[in-house]
Design an enzyme around this catalytic site. Structure first.
Site, PDB file in Angstrom:
ATOM      1  CE  LYS A  17      37.381  48.586  48.874  1.00  0.00           C
ATOM      2  NZ  LYS A  17      38.530  49.326  47.836  1.00  0.00           N
TER       3      LYS A  17
ATOM      4  CG  HIS B 125      38.206  44.572  40.924  1.00  0.00           C
ATOM      5  ND1 HIS B 125      36.867  44.772  40.504  1.00  0.00           N
ATOM      6  CD2 HIS B 125      37.988  46.099  41.836  1.00  0.00           C
ATOM      7  CE1 HIS B 125      36.460  45.669  40.297  1.00  0.00           C
ATOM      8  NE2 HIS B 125      37.417  46.180  41.895  1.00  0.00           N
TER       9      HIS B 125
END
Lengths: 439, 439
Positions: B198, B334
């Site tokens: 991330k 996701h």
């Protein structure tokens, strides 16, 4: 639950002398009936295209099916529906009689197995097929009258083994007037609210005239569709689209006027340039998922005709529906000559596919009650609709005497492969061959 | 079978101070647990996004759910997933924290209901969820290590009501070196074979350096993906793509480097012009079916991240998979902060979606075993994979003591709506706001 038995029944059913751009229907349509039997004695059924070739392909799958868990067939048979990528031209149905495109053969096999497995699962858990995959969005499914130019005569050949074939219920229809009478009779019997004309048989002017007479006879509220199976050039397709702009409005469409995606795209572009928004439908230029990207890119097709027998079964039809919804395409349903098991599979698939936006095609009125293999006889079509039966699975049981009759007729008749062109040469014109475009 | 009871449980679970371009995770992540109880006493469960708003929306659906047949929920709730058409800009997740895009709210509601209904159906008929919709294509599903830059500290706030929050298992990670240690620890614990970073938190040069150090530390065989959640301009995205061309090759990807489909398309075009084929993935530019036509047309996205919590449930994820397969796109999955019920729903959805072509994301390692609501404790991740349990439905039962603990904590904590930007202002920078592009 395991599958312990596979039964493959090749049957022949009477079929009237219907015409299309492919030629002439033979006296017998061929169907295959599958039975999958589970270890707890439940039987799942499906019906699909017939002939020796597909029956042999099912037999070849026997080792994969015996012992398989019907709830897990997708995993076991995935290679069947994972097709090689190919160009639209490679895959096109255009130059093959319906149901014989070798590149879609696996999807056709998988369809019949999936539907029989769903019938088996539904019977095992006490649910209708349409409620096994997300649940129904409608309790009844509309079908359209499917009108054909046809010769006189019933489905069989006169005399001998064929004398149990059906009567000539509708008579000859090779003019606009007789075609209109055919449709009126079909509507009176079944209550259809939509009409499809199989075209590509007479000169385009006569087919235009037929649609015009249908409009006059049926009034303004019956959507009309016309399908010449690619018999026309781009030029002719545009002319027909221009001539029928009003008649095909309000829920009608122009189906496969010309061959291949490039031709369809050219017709669409020229119609739009002329301010004509009649949508183009297809089950010839688009017959598999691999055709969709180019169809979308080129705006070649506005409505796709699904068919659970061709596209890989009920779940694949649901996928196709979502693709059409996502990309702004309409969804209708294709048909072949069929009996009640197929009619109910089509009905369940349509009931479980939210996006289905047009009445489905069905050849069912052309088949004879004398050939029906569903216990209790023909599946009713009322007000143009088939209701989901209040029973598990597809909602039908087989009449095994009738199945045996169909098998015996398959064994003794001379037709084990569909060849509409050969029939045309035999009965109408010894020099006939399929030419695209013909007009 | 009818649904006779709906229970909506809002819970709070400890969440570490993870960073992203949205800001900072609050000490508690919010989840909603649904229970649907049938008239024969079977309970179906699901877990989804939390907070007061979604709980109220479920309550508002109560009249439609009570009395409904779980096998027919699609028909009953179809309006929920039939969304208004809209432009990509209207629908984009770009400017909303994850799970708060109002235009996808119905799909999120429907997801949780569909999954609870599937769990209920599976328990009623004795089948795992993944075998209810066509059947599994894999018995275990790979997940990727999901690395975050983070501050030190556990998930709770020190002292008082929060002292039952989790330990700081991984420590601070705000440098390339500490991020690599985090990933190595996560791989040692769970055996992940793929890694996602991330990004969008540190300057791009430091994030490039992090990926490079990960490649050195992990060797050549671990696919790497980087996801700055739109923090970069087109220019910066291209520079990062150029800098990481080797590191992201062989199964890696660049996820949502920049905002919106037009930006993604520009990045793709410039990378291709430079001979760089690193695919672009998205769960921000593309969050619903309505985004797909433009994404395909503009070649803006090569991999779509599905998520059964967002896209409308397991069946809609299957549809999305078929769309991606048909249009030549990859499919990944996701994740949001979640417990074991969600992990198993994701696993079943992935197992029943043939086209899933990448390891799925999961935040599961970031949640604490002390918060798990699954009876028997945490769902095991072994060799990076979650196996489909050999049990009906999702394969989990709720631990009602743990559920009560989560409810009590939700009642007493001050967080009832996700707001990562507010947390960022509170703990890191009082003037912080989300700026796109930041670099």
């Amino acid at each position: 639950m395991r599958i312990v038995e596979l039964k493959v029944h090749s049957i022949a059913i009477a079929d009237p002398p219907l015409r299309s751009s492919y030629g002439l229907h033979a006296p017998y349509a061929l169907r295959t009936v599958l039975e999958l039997v589970s270890d707890d004695g439940v039987t799942g059924v499906s019906e699909t295209l017939g002939g020796d070739a597909i029956a042999q392909q099912f037999e070849a799958l026997r080792p994969k099916l015996l012992g398989a868990d019907p709830f897990r067939l997708a995993g076991a048979l995935l290679p069947l529906i994972e097709q090689l990528p190919g160009t639209s031209l490679d895959r096109s149905q255009t130059f093959h009689p319906p149901g014989t495109n070798p590149l879609d053969a696996n999807a056709r096999l998988y369809s019949a197995i999936e539907i029989a497995a769903l019938d088996l699962i539904g019977k095992a858990v006490g649910q209708p097929v349409c409620d096994l995959l997300g649940g129904r969005v409608r309790d009844e499914v509309p079908f359209s009258a499917y009108a054909f130019y046809k010769h006189a005569g019933g489905g069989g050949e006169s005399g001998g083994q064929d004398n149990d074939a059906r009567d000539d219920e509708y008579g000859e229809a090779l003019t606009p007037e007789s075609l209109v009478r055919q449709v009126q009779r079909m509507i009176a019997l079944y209550g259809f609210l939509d009409v499809k004309l199989k075209a590509g048989v007479l000169a385009p002017e006569l087919e235009i005239e037929t649609i015009r007479q249908l409009r006059v006879a049926l009034g303004p509220d019956v959507p009309l569709r016309i399908d010449p199976n690619c018999a026309w050039s781009v030029e002719t397709s545009v002319k027909v689209g221009e001539a029928l702009v009003e008649e095909l409005a309000d829920g009608g469409y122009l189906e496969d006027p010309t061959a291949e995606l490039a031709g369809m795209a050219a017709v669409r572009a020229r119609l739009l340039a002329a301010g004509i928004e009649t949508p183009l439908a297809s089950n010839v230029a688009v017959t598999s998922f691999a055709d969709l990207p180019e169809a979308v890119r080129a705006s070649a097709v506005q409505i796709v005709l699904c068919d659970p027998h061709y596209w890989g079964g009920v779940q694949q039809v649901q996928h196709l529906g979502k693709i059409c919804q996502t990309f702004g395409l309409g969804l209708s349903m294709h048909s072949n000559s069929h009996l009640g098991v197929s009619l109910l599979a089509m009905t369940h698939a349509a009931a479980a596919t939210p996006h289905l936006s047009y009445a489905c095609d069905t050849h069912y009125p052309w088949q004879s009650e004398r050939d029906e293999i569903v216990a209790g006889g023909r599946v009713p079509i009322v007000n143009g609709c088939v209701r989901i039966p209040d029973k598990p699975g597809l909602g039908v049981d087989l009449d095994y005497d009738q199945l045996a009759r169909g098998r015996e007729r398959y064994r003794t008749c001379r037709y084990h492969m569909r060849d509409d062109a050969a029939e045309m040469r035999k009965h109408v014109d010894p020099d006939w061959r399929r030419v695209l475009p013909r007009w």
